[in-house]
Design an enzyme around this catalytic site. Sequence first.
Site, mmCIF file in Angstrom:
data_model
loop_
_atom_site.group_PDB
_atom_site.id
_atom_site.type_symbol
_atom_site.label_atom_id
_atom_site.label_comp_id
_atom_site.label_asym_id
_atom_site.label_seq_id
_atom_site.Cartn_x
_atom_site.Cartn_y
_atom_site.Cartn_z
ATOM 1 N N GLY A 1 42.049 39.025 40.805
ATOM 2 C CA GLY A 1 41.850 40.447 41.088
ATOM 3 C C GLY A 1 43.147 41.141 41.398
ATOM 4 O O GLY A 1 44.230 40.584 41.183
ATOM 5 N N ASN A 2 43.078 42.355 41.873
ATOM 6 C CA ASN A 2 44.287 43.090 42.258
ATOM 7 C C ASN A 2 43.999 43.932 43.485
ATOM 8 O O ASN A 2 42.862 43.975 43.968
ATOM 9 C CB ASN A 2 44.791 43.939 41.087
ATOM 10 C CG ASN A 2 43.756 44.941 40.656
ATOM 11 O OD1 ASN A 2 43.444 45.874 41.378
ATOM 12 N ND2 ASN A 2 43.189 44.747 39.469
ATOM 13 N N ARG A 3 45.019 44.611 43.990
ATOM 14 C CA ARG A 3 44.917 45.245 45.304
ATOM 15 C C ARG A 3 44.471 46.710 45.248
ATOM 16 O O ARG A 3 44.550 47.424 46.236
ATOM 17 C CB ARG A 3 46.255 45.131 46.029
ATOM 18 C CG ARG A 3 46.650 43.673 46.238
ATOM 19 C CD ARG A 3 47.914 43.567 47.046
ATOM 20 N NE ARG A 3 47.767 44.234 48.324
ATOM 21 C CZ ARG A 3 48.769 44.689 49.049
ATOM 22 N NH1 ARG A 3 50.000 44.560 48.608
ATOM 23 N NH2 ARG A 3 48.558 45.286 50.201
ATOM 24 N N SER A 4 44.005 47.178 44.101
ATOM 25 C CA SER A 4 43.598 48.585 44.016
ATOM 26 C C SER A 4 42.341 48.841 44.852
ATOM 27 O O SER A 4 41.359 48.098 44.747
ATOM 28 C CB SER A 4 43.325 48.952 42.559
ATOM 29 O OG SER A 4 42.851 50.266 42.503
#
Length: 383
Positions: A187-190
């Site tokens: 995933g990512n931190r958005s």
Amino acid sequence: MRQLRESGHEVVVVPTEAALRFVGAPTWEALSGRPVSTSVWSDVPTVAHVELGRWAELVIVAPATADLLARASAGIADDLLTTSLLTATCPVLMCPAMHTEMWQHPATQANVSTLQRRGVHILPPDSGRLTGADSGPGRLPDPGTIVELGLSLVAGTASMAADLSQTHVLISAGGTREPLDPVRFLGNRSSGRQGVALAERARDRGARVTLVAAHLEVPAPDGVSVIEVGTAEQMNVQMQAQAESADVIVMAAAVADFRPVDVQEAKIKKSGGDPPPLALTRNPDVLAGLTAIRRPGQVFVGFAAETADADQLLVAARKKLVDKGCDILVANDVSEGKVFGDSTNEAIIVDTQSVEPRSTGGSKSAVADTILDVVVEHLGLSG
Ligand code: CTP
């Protein structure tokens, strides 16, 4: 009223008959230092309903009930407040507050849309405890928020133009997650905050808004159609389906460029020696795919999150604007954990119509407004 008076403004209170069941006229008169009336038949020689509308530099209706929104949208003028609303030419800020079911009812939402198209500014209700045991969207925002927004409308620093009415704005927000097994994902931190702010502001500026949302950390705004997705491929399918009818497409989501080749059906176990190698494959580039099949008149906004200094950021922004085939590109420096999850943002905007980049900063809502101003220029609706 206290906050406005304490900051030096004159306030005239125009209650409805129903409002006086909650707070009586003597209280309002004592606090405002002025007489209070609900009816056009009192103080007839001054023609108060016309006089008040002309005098006011700002009208705040807080709370605006479902009934008041309905009367105002129909142009009914059966008391001093609704007649004053018809004569006011200044900014009007309405702050709806009611039970969730009433707020979400199609009749109320249609009235809100009508008022927005006419330039009335609607501050959407907060979510939280309501007057009964229930909770949900419908709570009056705190007085500080109302006063701040009202004063910024007078100062002209907040846009209240319905300059996106008749426009379908499609926005992707959040971050995709690419599963490895039933438990884990890449995933990512958005957090989705900037995309949500864009959806909120586009809605307030009169647009029909569709939000394709991937794992938002903040609630999606009311009055916006939400389509939830998980992975980049799901986002691609939904964006493709919605883009056809959209006039403006904003890719604010952080989309994973790669996904695991195999998604394990059972949880990957640590027993059995070395960890399995992680083979990845490319995901579709959603934005590039959409701009490749654009129809004339559509406006595309891309984002670029870069770890770069100011000069490198501008170079990267200009390159991505061309590579992705979009009209507007918003770039920000995300090094050292900046931006993700914050309520503020700092970015540069490059677009195909301007030589110079624009800088924008402040709350994600203010940044959203600047981006939408550039969108309006591209739609050819400005001026
Ligand atoms: N984007 C997309 N589909 C992808 C990757 C990105 O639509 N698979 C969109 C993003 O939503 C954003 C823009 O493309 O609007 C730029 O995203 P970014 O991650 O900065 O660029 P990439 O194309 O992934 O390039 P790189 O990561 O190599 O800088």
